[in-house]
Design a protein around this motif. Structure first.
Motif, PDB file in Angstrom:
ATOM      1  N   UNK A   1      73.549 -56.420  -4.881  1.00 42.24           N
ATOM      2  CA  UNK A   1      74.168 -55.672  -3.800  1.00 42.24           C
ATOM      3  C   UNK A   1      75.528 -55.258  -4.357  1.00 42.24           C
ATOM      4  N   UNK A   2      75.762 -53.969  -4.483  1.00 39.73           N
ATOM      5  CA  UNK A   2      76.949 -53.450  -5.162  1.00 39.73           C
ATOM      6  C   UNK A   2      78.225 -54.076  -4.586  1.00 39.73           C
ATOM      7  N   UNK A   3      79.035 -54.625  -5.474  1.00 39.66           N
ATOM      8  CA  UNK A   3      80.296 -55.224  -5.077  1.00 39.66           C
ATOM      9  C   UNK A   3      80.192 -56.654  -4.581  1.00 39.66           C
ATOM     10  N   UNK A   4      78.982 -57.158  -4.370  1.00 40.62           N
ATOM     11  CA  UNK A   4      78.827 -58.514  -3.847  1.00 40.62           C
ATOM     12  C   UNK A   4      78.227 -59.469  -4.885  1.00 40.62           C
ATOM     13  N   UNK A  60      74.935 -64.818  -8.148  1.00 44.69           N
ATOM     14  CA  UNK A  60      75.512 -64.660  -9.476  1.00 44.69           C
ATOM     15  C   UNK A  60      76.086 -63.251  -9.563  1.00 44.69           C
ATOM     16  N   UNK A  61      77.349 -63.202  -9.924  1.00 47.82           N
ATOM     17  CA  UNK A  61      77.967 -61.894 -10.141  1.00 47.82           C
ATOM     18  C   UNK A  61      78.666 -61.919 -11.488  1.00 47.82           C
ATOM     19  N   UNK A  62      78.790 -60.774 -12.106  1.00 50.57           N
ATOM     20  CA  UNK A  62      79.430 -60.691 -13.415  1.00 50.57           C
ATOM     21  C   UNK A  62      80.401 -59.521 -13.430  1.00 50.57           C
ATOM     22  N   UNK A  63      81.395 -59.654 -14.263  1.00 50.15           N
ATOM     23  CA  UNK A  63      82.382 -58.601 -14.441  1.00 50.15           C
ATOM     24  C   UNK A  63      82.401 -58.240 -15.918  1.00 50.15           C
TER      25      UNK A  63
END
Length: 137
Positions: free
Chosen positions: A88-91, A108-111
């Protein structure tokens, strides 16, 4: 000298010590225990392990399965049987949610960083980086 017994009951010989009377509840409990005890002896156990017991092949119940995101370059052991959602974009990039309790989930999110980055030190102090990431939750 022979002493005669004080009380004789037919067919039983000498009268045993007097027993206290049982309440209806106690007598019912004893009767039910006797009946259920008799059933337990005659009925086979339902979960008795034998050679004919089928092997469990489901992956439910706390098992983990490997998941790899090749595009982002990370791997995780994710709970099997949980619902998986793509980003989900941005989440988040990937999310797993428990089927039974939807409040239980893993996100899980990554930058991305520059491709020329060779060390994590370029991102700054580990404590400050952790606090920065935690504040974005």
């Amino acid at each position: 000298l022979l002493a005669a017994p004080s009380a004789v009951v037919g067919f039983s010989g000498i009268n045993p010590q007097p027993t206290p009377e049982l309440s209806r509840r106690e007598s019912f409990a004893k009767a039910a225990a006797g009946v259920l005890g008799g059933l337990a002896v005659t009925m086979p156990a339902i979960a008795m392990p034998t050679d004919e017991t089928p092997i469990v092949t489901t992956r439910m119940g706390g098992n983990l399965e490997k998941y790899q995101d090749g595009n982002r370059g990370w791997r995780i052991l994710a709970p099997s049987g949980w619902n998986k959602f793509e980003g989900e974009v941005g989440a988040y990039d990937v999310k797993w949610q428990d089927v039974v309790d939807p409040k239980e989930n893993i996100k899980v999110s990554s930058t991305p960083v520059k491709s020329t980055t060779t060390s994590i030190d370029i991102l700054g102090d580990v404590q400050a980086l952790g606090e920065s990431l935690a504040s974005k939750r």
